[in-house]
Design a protein around this motif. Structure first.
Motif, PDB file in Angstrom:
ATOM      1  N   LYS A  96       0.851  -1.195   0.000  1.00  0.00           N
ATOM      2  CA  LYS A  96       0.000   0.000   0.000  1.00  0.00           C
ATOM      3  C   LYS A  96       0.886   1.244   0.000  1.00  0.00           C
ATOM      4  CE  LYS A  96       0.994   1.278   4.269  1.00  0.00           C
ATOM      5  NZ  LYS A  96       1.627   2.594   4.563  1.00  0.00           N
ATOM      6  N   PRO A  97       0.423   2.339  -0.612  1.00  0.00           N
ATOM      7  CA  PRO A  97      -0.785   2.460  -1.413  1.00  0.00           C
ATOM      8  C   PRO A  97      -0.581   1.822  -2.779  1.00  0.00           C
ATOM      9  CG  PRO A  97       0.436   4.498  -1.508  1.00  0.00           C
ATOM     10  CD  PRO A  97       1.177   3.613  -0.547  1.00  0.00           C
ATOM     11  N   ILE A  98      -1.671   1.454  -3.429  1.00  0.00           N
ATOM     12  CA  ILE A  98      -1.573   0.780  -4.721  1.00  0.00           C
ATOM     13  C   ILE A  98      -0.783   1.605  -5.721  1.00  0.00           C
ATOM     14  CG2 ILE A  98      -3.851   1.707  -5.366  1.00  0.00           C
ATOM     15  CD1 ILE A  98      -4.269  -0.790  -7.081  1.00  0.00           C
ATOM     16  N   ALA A  99      -0.896   2.922  -5.660  1.00  0.00           N
ATOM     17  CA  ALA A  99      -0.190   3.831  -6.573  1.00  0.00           C
ATOM     18  C   ALA A  99      -0.224   5.226  -5.956  1.00  0.00           C
ATOM     19  CB  ALA A  99      -0.854   3.823  -7.944  1.00  0.00           C
ATOM     20  N   SER A 100       0.324   6.203  -6.679  1.00  0.00           N
ATOM     21  CA  SER A 100       0.338   7.573  -6.164  1.00  0.00           C
ATOM     22  C   SER A 100      -0.907   8.356  -6.540  1.00  0.00           C
ATOM     23  CB  SER A 100       1.568   8.320  -6.695  1.00  0.00           C
ATOM     24  OG  SER A 100       2.755   7.764  -6.165  1.00  0.00           O
ATOM     25  N   GLU A 103      -5.695   7.786 -11.039  1.00  0.00           N
ATOM     26  CA  GLU A 103      -5.564   7.424 -12.454  1.00  0.00           C
ATOM     27  C   GLU A 103      -4.600   6.254 -12.627  1.00  0.00           C
ATOM     28  OE1 GLU A 103      -7.286  11.191 -11.879  1.00  0.00           O
ATOM     29  OE2 GLU A 103      -5.276  10.557 -11.237  1.00  0.00           O
ATOM     30  N   GLU A 104      -3.489   6.281 -11.906  1.00  0.00           N
ATOM     31  CA  GLU A 104      -2.530   5.175 -11.966  1.00  0.00           C
ATOM     32  C   GLU A 104      -3.153   3.889 -11.443  1.00  0.00           C
ATOM     33  OE1 GLU A 104       1.692   7.615 -11.384  1.00  0.00           O
ATOM     34  OE2 GLU A 104       0.785   6.569  -9.674  1.00  0.00           O
ATOM     35  N   ALA A 105      -3.901   3.978 -10.360  1.00  0.00           N
ATOM     36  CA  ALA A 105      -4.543   2.799  -9.791  1.00  0.00           C
ATOM     37  C   ALA A 105      -5.509   2.178 -10.786  1.00  0.00           C
ATOM     38  CB  ALA A 105      -5.269   3.166  -8.504  1.00  0.00           C
ATOM     39  N   ARG A 106      -6.285   3.019 -11.450  1.00  0.00           N
ATOM     40  CA  ARG A 106      -7.225   2.509 -12.456  1.00  0.00           C
ATOM     41  C   ARG A 106      -6.484   1.807 -13.588  1.00  0.00           C
ATOM     42  NH1 ARG A 106     -10.416   7.694 -11.884  1.00  0.00           N
ATOM     43  NH2 ARG A 106     -12.159   7.179 -10.521  1.00  0.00           N
ATOM     44  N   ALA A 293      -9.430   3.014  -1.297  1.00  0.00           N
ATOM     45  CA  ALA A 293      -8.694   3.614  -0.174  1.00  0.00           C
ATOM     46  C   ALA A 293      -7.853   4.790  -0.646  1.00  0.00           C
ATOM     47  CB  ALA A 293      -7.811   2.553   0.492  1.00  0.00           C
ATOM     48  N   LEU A 294      -7.216   4.631  -1.801  1.00  0.00           N
ATOM     49  CA  LEU A 294      -6.394   5.708  -2.347  1.00  0.00           C
ATOM     50  C   LEU A 294      -7.244   6.922  -2.706  1.00  0.00           C
ATOM     51  CD1 LEU A 294      -3.696   6.789  -3.473  1.00  0.00           C
ATOM     52  CD2 LEU A 294      -4.271   5.668  -5.639  1.00  0.00           C
ATOM     53  N   ASP A 295      -8.406   6.693  -3.300  1.00  0.00           N
ATOM     54  CA  ASP A 295      -9.301   7.776  -3.682  1.00  0.00           C
ATOM     55  C   ASP A 295      -9.700   8.595  -2.450  1.00  0.00           C
ATOM     56  OD1 ASP A 295     -10.826   9.350  -5.338  1.00  0.00           O
ATOM     57  OD2 ASP A 295     -12.479   7.938  -5.516  1.00  0.00           O
ATOM     58  N   ALA A 296     -10.032   7.897  -1.363  1.00  0.00           N
ATOM     59  CA  ALA A 296     -10.396   8.595  -0.127  1.00  0.00           C
ATOM     60  C   ALA A 296      -9.198   9.339   0.455  1.00  0.00           C
ATOM     61  CB  ALA A 296     -10.940   7.597   0.893  1.00  0.00           C
ATOM     62  N   ALA A 297      -8.020   8.714   0.414  1.00  0.00           N
ATOM     63  CA  ALA A 297      -6.815   9.352   0.947  1.00  0.00           C
ATOM     64  C   ALA A 297      -6.488  10.627   0.185  1.00  0.00           C
ATOM     65  CB  ALA A 297      -5.638   8.381   0.883  1.00  0.00           C
ATOM     66  N   ARG A 298      -6.626  10.585  -1.130  1.00  0.00           N
ATOM     67  CA  ARG A 298      -6.345  11.769  -1.935  1.00  0.00           C
ATOM     68  C   ARG A 298      -7.362  12.883  -1.662  1.00  0.00           C
ATOM     69  NH1 ARG A 298      -1.310  12.315  -2.552  1.00  0.00           N
ATOM     70  NH2 ARG A 298      -0.292  11.112  -4.197  1.00  0.00           N
ATOM     71  N   ALA A 299      -8.587  12.495  -1.370  1.00  0.00           N
ATOM     72  CA  ALA A 299      -9.596  13.499  -1.014  1.00  0.00           C
ATOM     73  C   ALA A 299      -9.229  14.181   0.304  1.00  0.00           C
ATOM     74  CB  ALA A 299     -10.968  12.841  -0.905  1.00  0.00           C
ATOM     75  N   VAL A 300      -8.701  13.410   1.248  1.00  0.00           N
ATOM     76  CA  VAL A 300      -8.265  13.981   2.529  1.00  0.00           C
ATOM     77  C   VAL A 300      -7.072  14.914   2.292  1.00  0.00           C
ATOM     78  CG1 VAL A 300      -7.385  13.507   4.841  1.00  0.00           C
ATOM     79  CG2 VAL A 300      -9.091  11.978   3.819  1.00  0.00           C
ATOM     80  N   ASP A 301      -6.137  14.487   1.455  1.00  0.00           N
ATOM     81  CA  ASP A 301      -4.966  15.329   1.151  1.00  0.00           C
ATOM     82  C   ASP A 301      -5.379  16.663   0.559  1.00  0.00           C
ATOM     83  OD1 ASP A 301      -2.981  13.652   2.045  1.00  0.00           O
ATOM     84  OD2 ASP A 301      -2.641  12.689   0.101  1.00  0.00           O
ATOM     85  N   GLY A 302      -6.498  16.679  -0.143  1.00  0.00           N
ATOM     86  CA  GLY A 302      -6.972  17.917  -0.760  1.00  0.00           C
ATOM     87  C   GLY A 302      -7.860  18.738   0.144  1.00  0.00           C
ATOM     88  N   ALA A 303      -8.021  18.297   1.398  1.00  0.00           N
ATOM     89  CA  ALA A 303      -8.869  19.025   2.342  1.00  0.00           C
ATOM     90  C   ALA A 303      -8.168  20.287   2.818  1.00  0.00           C
ATOM     91  CB  ALA A 303      -9.214  18.125   3.526  1.00  0.00           C
ATOM     92  N   ARG A 304      -8.896  21.075   3.587  1.00  0.00           N
ATOM     93  CA  ARG A 304      -8.355  22.360   4.037  1.00  0.00           C
ATOM     94  C   ARG A 304      -7.235  22.181   5.043  1.00  0.00           C
ATOM     95  NH1 ARG A 304     -10.688  23.979   9.036  1.00  0.00           N
ATOM     96  NH2 ARG A 304     -12.315  22.567   9.751  1.00  0.00           N
TER      97      ARG A 304
END
Length: 308
Positions: A96-100, A103-106, A293-304
């Protein structure tokens, strides 16, 4: 398939986790550790030699000799190694994570499907929950609260704390909720080296479940706990002590910590991978789970940012 067939396996990355995976392959009767690739050939050769294998100076050379590979390189290099392996028709267990990126994960999932390959993601904590019996609870939780804290380390500083630590709990929460994520809120700090060290997230699921997660890699001590709340009780899990308290009517295994799956979750991950490759067993943690999991993590990274 026949029990006598052996998987010729390789490891990409000669760091801590690469060492763990190399040892698991070398010690498994269903696998032969062919070798290890790392940009530092001396390091790759030293790890491989411990197990009677070979150090490779290029990824392509290792892929050519293997049927299956573990990708345990730094996270920013996961996609490159996993994509090259899958495109060559090799089965892949990627840490983990599957990718960075999503788009890469897909793309990895598409490559695995196109080439008929196993793609498994190294979310080891799932094996602990399987041993406990938590995934067998017949209803979805209403609320999940988790914290995963650790002291400063020089490892994984090329990614955010969400991809380093929180992603474990993101994966577990998504699996426990058993429903699509409809909203992600959160906040992160600026971090010491350009990536967040502290993060908080609230995930809302389609079935009404809510997960509240926090993670820090600048905490004064290790602290890894999760509370899973159901309509009729609560399960409190301590990942470090490998204990739980259960007030629900659902039966969980109080001796789970003594099972092989919980004692050695990474080893269980490798065994499950080999079973998928050799026997066609269902993939324990498929690529789509890593993507979610990666999609959710990236959403958190983009949070305020905190204070904004």
């Amino acid at each position: 398939m026949s029990e006598s067939r052996i998987v010729r396996a390789g490891v990409v990355g000669a760091g801590v986790f690469g060492g763990f995976h190399a040892g698991k392959y070398a010690g498994d009767a269903r696998a032969e550790l062919v070798g290890v690739y790392d940009p530092d050939l001396e390091r790759a050769s030293a790890l491989a030699a411990k197990h009677g294998a070979k150090g490779f100076d290029t990824l392509a050379a290792l892929i050519a000799e293997c049927e299956a590979l573990t990708v345990a390189s730094p996270a920013i290099h996961h996609f490159e190694a996993a994509a090259a392996s899958l495109a060559s028709g090799r089965h892949v267990l990627v840490e983990k994570p599957i990718a960075s990126s999503v788009e890469e994960a897909r793309e990895l999932i598409a490559l695995a499907a196109a080439h008929g390959c196993v793609l498994q993601v190294g979310h080891q904590e799932r094996f602990v929950f399987n041993a406990m019996g938590l995934f067998q609870v017949p209803v979805a939780p209403k609320r999940i609260v988790a914290r995963r804290m650790g002291p400063p380390s020089d490892r994984n500083l090329d990614v955010s704390v969400t991809l380093d630590l929180m992603i474990h709990d993101l994966d577990l929460a998504i699996a426990l909720a058993g429903a699509a994520v409809t909203k992600v809120d959160g906040q992160v700090d600026k971090g010491r080296f350009g990536y967040p060290d502290i993060a908080e997230a609230v995930l809302t699921f389609e079935n009404g479940c809510v997960a509240e997660l926090s993670a820090s890699r600048v905490h004064h001590e290790r602290d890894r706990k999760m509370r899973v709340e159901y309509e009729d009780g609560v399960v409190d899990v301590d990942f470090i002590a490998k204990t739980f308290e259960n007030t629900t009517p659902y039966t969980l295994d109080p001796g789970f910590a003594d099972t092989e799956m919980a004692r050695d979750s990474l080893g269980a991950n490798v065994k499950a991978f080999l079973a998928s490759v050799l026997d066609g067993a269902p993939v324990a943690v498929p690529g789509i789970a890593g993507l979610r999991a990666l999609d959710a993590a990236r959403a958190v990274d983009g949070a305020r940012l905190y204070g904004s």
